[in-house]
Design a protein around this motif. Structure first.
Motif, PDB file in Angstrom:
ATOM      1  N   UNK A  73      19.730  15.526  20.273  1.00  0.00           N
ATOM      2  CA  UNK A  73      21.107  16.038  20.363  1.00  0.00           C
ATOM      3  C   UNK A  73      21.916  15.330  21.446  1.00  0.00           C
ATOM      4  N   UNK A  74      21.267  14.852  22.506  1.00  0.00           N
ATOM      5  CA  UNK A  74      22.001  14.135  23.553  1.00  0.00           C
ATOM      6  C   UNK A  74      22.595  12.846  22.994  1.00  0.00           C
ATOM      7  N   UNK A  75      21.823  12.120  22.199  1.00  0.00           N
ATOM      8  CA  UNK A  75      22.351  10.897  21.589  1.00  0.00           C
ATOM      9  C   UNK A  75      23.481  11.214  20.618  1.00  0.00           C
ATOM     10  N   UNK A  76      23.299  12.281  19.853  1.00  0.00           N
ATOM     11  CA  UNK A  76      24.366  12.709  18.944  1.00  0.00           C
ATOM     12  C   UNK A  76      25.645  13.007  19.718  1.00  0.00           C
ATOM     13  N   UNK A  77      25.531  13.752  20.806  1.00  0.00           N
ATOM     14  CA  UNK A  77      26.708  14.139  21.587  1.00  0.00           C
ATOM     15  C   UNK A  77      27.346  12.938  22.283  1.00  0.00           C
ATOM     16  N   UNK A  78      26.545  12.010  22.765  1.00  0.00           N
ATOM     17  CA  UNK A  78      27.097  10.788  23.366  1.00  0.00           C
ATOM     18  C   UNK A  78      27.912  10.016  22.337  1.00  0.00           C
ATOM     19  N   UNK A  79      27.346   9.888  21.131  1.00  0.00           N
ATOM     20  CA  UNK A  79      28.061   9.173  20.084  1.00  0.00           C
ATOM     21  C   UNK A  79      29.324   9.921  19.664  1.00  0.00           C
ATOM     22  N   UNK A  80      29.222  11.246  19.554  1.00  0.00           N
ATOM     23  CA  UNK A  80      30.381  12.045  19.142  1.00  0.00           C
ATOM     24  C   UNK A  80      31.499  11.961  20.178  1.00  0.00           C
ATOM     25  N   UNK A  81      31.118  11.983  21.459  1.00  0.00           N
ATOM     26  CA  UNK A  81      32.123  11.900  22.522  1.00  0.00           C
ATOM     27  C   UNK A  81      32.761  10.521  22.602  1.00  0.00           C
ATOM     28  N   UNK A  99      22.677   9.141  16.091  1.00  0.00           N
ATOM     29  CA  UNK A  99      23.795   8.323  16.563  1.00  0.00           C
ATOM     30  C   UNK A  99      24.836   8.107  15.473  1.00  0.00           C
ATOM     31  N   UNK A 100      24.377   7.873  14.266  1.00  0.00           N
ATOM     32  CA  UNK A 100      25.293   7.628  13.146  1.00  0.00           C
ATOM     33  C   UNK A 100      26.163   8.841  12.863  1.00  0.00           C
ATOM     34  N   UNK A 101      25.531  10.019  12.750  1.00  0.00           N
ATOM     35  CA  UNK A 101      26.296  11.228  12.459  1.00  0.00           C
ATOM     36  C   UNK A 101      27.232  11.563  13.619  1.00  0.00           C
ATOM     37  N   UNK A 102      26.738  11.398  14.841  1.00  0.00           N
ATOM     38  CA  UNK A 102      27.580  11.675  15.999  1.00  0.00           C
ATOM     39  C   UNK A 102      28.824  10.822  16.023  1.00  0.00           C
ATOM     40  N   UNK A 103      28.651   9.521  15.817  1.00  0.00           N
ATOM     41  CA  UNK A 103      29.791   8.606  15.822  1.00  0.00           C
ATOM     42  C   UNK A 103      30.764   8.951  14.702  1.00  0.00           C
ATOM     43  N   UNK A 104      30.222   9.324  13.548  1.00  0.00           N
ATOM     44  CA  UNK A 104      31.073   9.678  12.405  1.00  0.00           C
ATOM     45  C   UNK A 104      31.873  10.950  12.679  1.00  0.00           C
ATOM     46  N   UNK A 105      31.204  11.981  13.188  1.00  0.00           N
ATOM     47  CA  UNK A 105      31.876  13.248  13.488  1.00  0.00           C
ATOM     48  C   UNK A 105      32.914  13.063  14.593  1.00  0.00           C
ATOM     49  N   UNK A 165      34.113   2.560  11.334  1.00  0.00           N
ATOM     50  CA  UNK A 165      32.917   2.265  10.545  1.00  0.00           C
ATOM     51  C   UNK A 165      32.046   1.229  11.236  1.00  0.00           C
ATOM     52  N   UNK A 166      32.668   0.204  11.793  1.00  0.00           N
ATOM     53  CA  UNK A 166      31.907  -0.850  12.472  1.00  0.00           C
ATOM     54  C   UNK A 166      31.190  -0.307  13.706  1.00  0.00           C
ATOM     55  N   UNK A 167      31.898   0.467  14.521  1.00  0.00           N
ATOM     56  CA  UNK A 167      31.284   0.990  15.734  1.00  0.00           C
ATOM     57  C   UNK A 167      30.223   2.040  15.414  1.00  0.00           C
ATOM     58  N   UNK A 168      30.424   2.799  14.342  1.00  0.00           N
ATOM     59  CA  UNK A 168      29.409   3.753  13.908  1.00  0.00           C
ATOM     60  C   UNK A 168      28.118   3.025  13.541  1.00  0.00           C
ATOM     61  N   UNK A 169      28.247   1.912  12.837  1.00  0.00           N
ATOM     62  CA  UNK A 169      27.076   1.118  12.458  1.00  0.00           C
ATOM     63  C   UNK A 169      26.372   0.553  13.690  1.00  0.00           C
ATOM     64  N   UNK A 170      27.154   0.137  14.692  1.00  0.00           N
ATOM     65  CA  UNK A 170      26.556  -0.414  15.902  1.00  0.00           C
ATOM     66  C   UNK A 170      25.808   0.682  16.677  1.00  0.00           C
ATOM     67  N   UNK A 171      26.404   1.859  16.749  1.00  0.00           N
ATOM     68  CA  UNK A 171      25.731   2.957  17.450  1.00  0.00           C
ATOM     69  C   UNK A 171      24.447   3.339  16.711  1.00  0.00           C
ATOM     70  N   UNK A 172      24.485   3.293  15.389  1.00  0.00           N
ATOM     71  CA  UNK A 172      23.286   3.588  14.604  1.00  0.00           C
ATOM     72  C   UNK A 172      22.186   2.567  14.899  1.00  0.00           C
ATOM     73  N   UNK A 193      25.457   5.550  30.480  1.00  0.00           N
ATOM     74  CA  UNK A 193      24.453   6.548  30.114  1.00  0.00           C
ATOM     75  C   UNK A 193      23.523   6.014  29.038  1.00  0.00           C
ATOM     76  N   UNK A 194      24.072   5.336  28.048  1.00  0.00           N
ATOM     77  CA  UNK A 194      23.247   4.755  26.983  1.00  0.00           C
ATOM     78  C   UNK A 194      22.307   3.687  27.526  1.00  0.00           C
ATOM     79  N   UNK A 195      22.795   2.884  28.454  1.00  0.00           N
ATOM     80  CA  UNK A 195      21.950   1.855  29.074  1.00  0.00           C
ATOM     81  C   UNK A 195      20.855   2.504  29.918  1.00  0.00           C
TER      82      UNK A 195
END
Length: 321
Positions: A44-52, A176-182, A187-194, A308-310
């Motif tokens: 969930x932390x990765x999801x939230x990082x991507x969503x934020x 990461x994919x769902x977080x970035x999407x939500x 689309x490009x950055x969502x793929x990179x986060x995934x 944070x991701x690093x």
């Protein structure tokens, strides 16, 4: 490590507690036991990082998915502990040890159902439901493949990588994919986060397998050498089989294919593996995945989230529990 989403993670804990409330006192007790057992909350932390990271982050809308992801992970662990006949996880008594296998299996089923109900109650695009269903299917496939291959000499590294992809990497990729999407990322950055999630997932599982080789029960919260004892052949062992000379290779093969392996034989197998470059080789592979993860991060990330991701990647590379 996750200071940038500290408040989000605090809300997550409450959401997890609420999600497992039941009319049954027994089910309530099991849910409280599992939530209080903690965990890294990495998914969930990765999801939230991507969503934020997106322009349209909404905590209230994102939180049911964050909780569902952790519940799916928890349910899979409850089932794993039954399969593995594990007594402890994270240093805490497992559900099957405390209440028995039947209750544990049904508890895992209950948690899976609660996870999907959380998502259904909120209402998301159909793609979200599809990816969560894909996730559970892939997790199940990974466990089936692992169980089918116990006490067998592996076909090679590719089979191992396929297994850990299904067991761990696909899960973190989907988070990461769902977080970035939500969150509303492109689309490009969502793929990179995934891709970031997938790579750190591969590294995470390799590192987890290394801990079984290197650490003690007190450090990792479960019996050391348990993978070997249960017939799970991980990357350090695969590498050792590839580089050992014939007498030692034959000895190691006999040990890892023996379902009645004793504690002394587990210890001997560990000696054989540690006598090769198997551990260093696996660590090198994990490090390569971590570098791939760092390179995949979108350029558009807020600097605090990027750091944070690093940091999360660095933690996975050096973790000792």
């Amino acid at each position: 490590m996750f200071d940038v989403i500290r408040e989000d993670l605090a809300v997550l804990e409450s959401a997890l507690e609420e999600a497992l409330v039941s009319e049954s006192a027994l089910v309530n007790g099991i849910g409280a036991h599992l939530v209080s057992s903690g965990g890294k909350r990495l998914r969930p932390a990765l999801f939230l990082l991507a969503a934020r990271s997106g322009a349209s982050f909404d905590r209230a809308r994102a939180m049911p998915i964050a909780a569902a992801l952790e519940l799916i992970h928890t349910a899979s662990l409850v089932h794993d502990d039954v399969i593995d006949d594990a007594d402890t996880r994270r240093g805490v008594e497992t559900t099957n040890a405390k209440w028995g296998n039947q209750v544990a299996i049904l508890s895992g089923d209950y948690i899976f159902a609660r996870a999907f109900r959380l998502v259904a109650e909120t209402g998301y695009p159909s793609q979200i439901y599809m990816r969560l269903a894909d996730l559970v299917c892939t997790l199940s496939e990974g466990e089936i493949l692992q169980d089918h291959a116990v006490y067998q000499v592996p076909a090679g590294e590719d089979a191992y990588y396929e297994h850990i992809r299904k067991k761990t990497a696909d899960f973190l990729e989907i988070c990461c994919e769902i977080g970035a999407s939500v969150g509303g990322m492109s689309t490009e950055d969502t793929a990179r986060f995934a891709r970031y999630g997938h790579a750190i997932g591969m590294a995470f599982q390799i590192t987890d397998d290394l801990l079984d080789m290197e650490q003690t029960s007190e450090r990792i919260g479960k019996p050391a050498g348990r993978d070997l004892a249960q017939g799970y052949v991980t990357l350090p062992v695969i590498r050792a089989l590839a580089v050992l000379g014939e007498p030692e290779r034959d000895e190691l093969t006999a040990l890892i294919t023996n379902p009645q392996m004793t504690e002394e034989e587990v210890a001997r197998a560990l000696v054989l593996v540690r006598g090769t470059d198997g551990v260093d080789y696996a660590q090198t592979r994990a490090n390569a995945y971590l570098e791939r993860a760092k390179a995949a991060l979108p350029a558009s990330l807020d600097e605090r989230i990027r750091e944070t991701c690093l940091t999360a990647a660095d933690f996975i590379g050096r973790r000792e529990f």
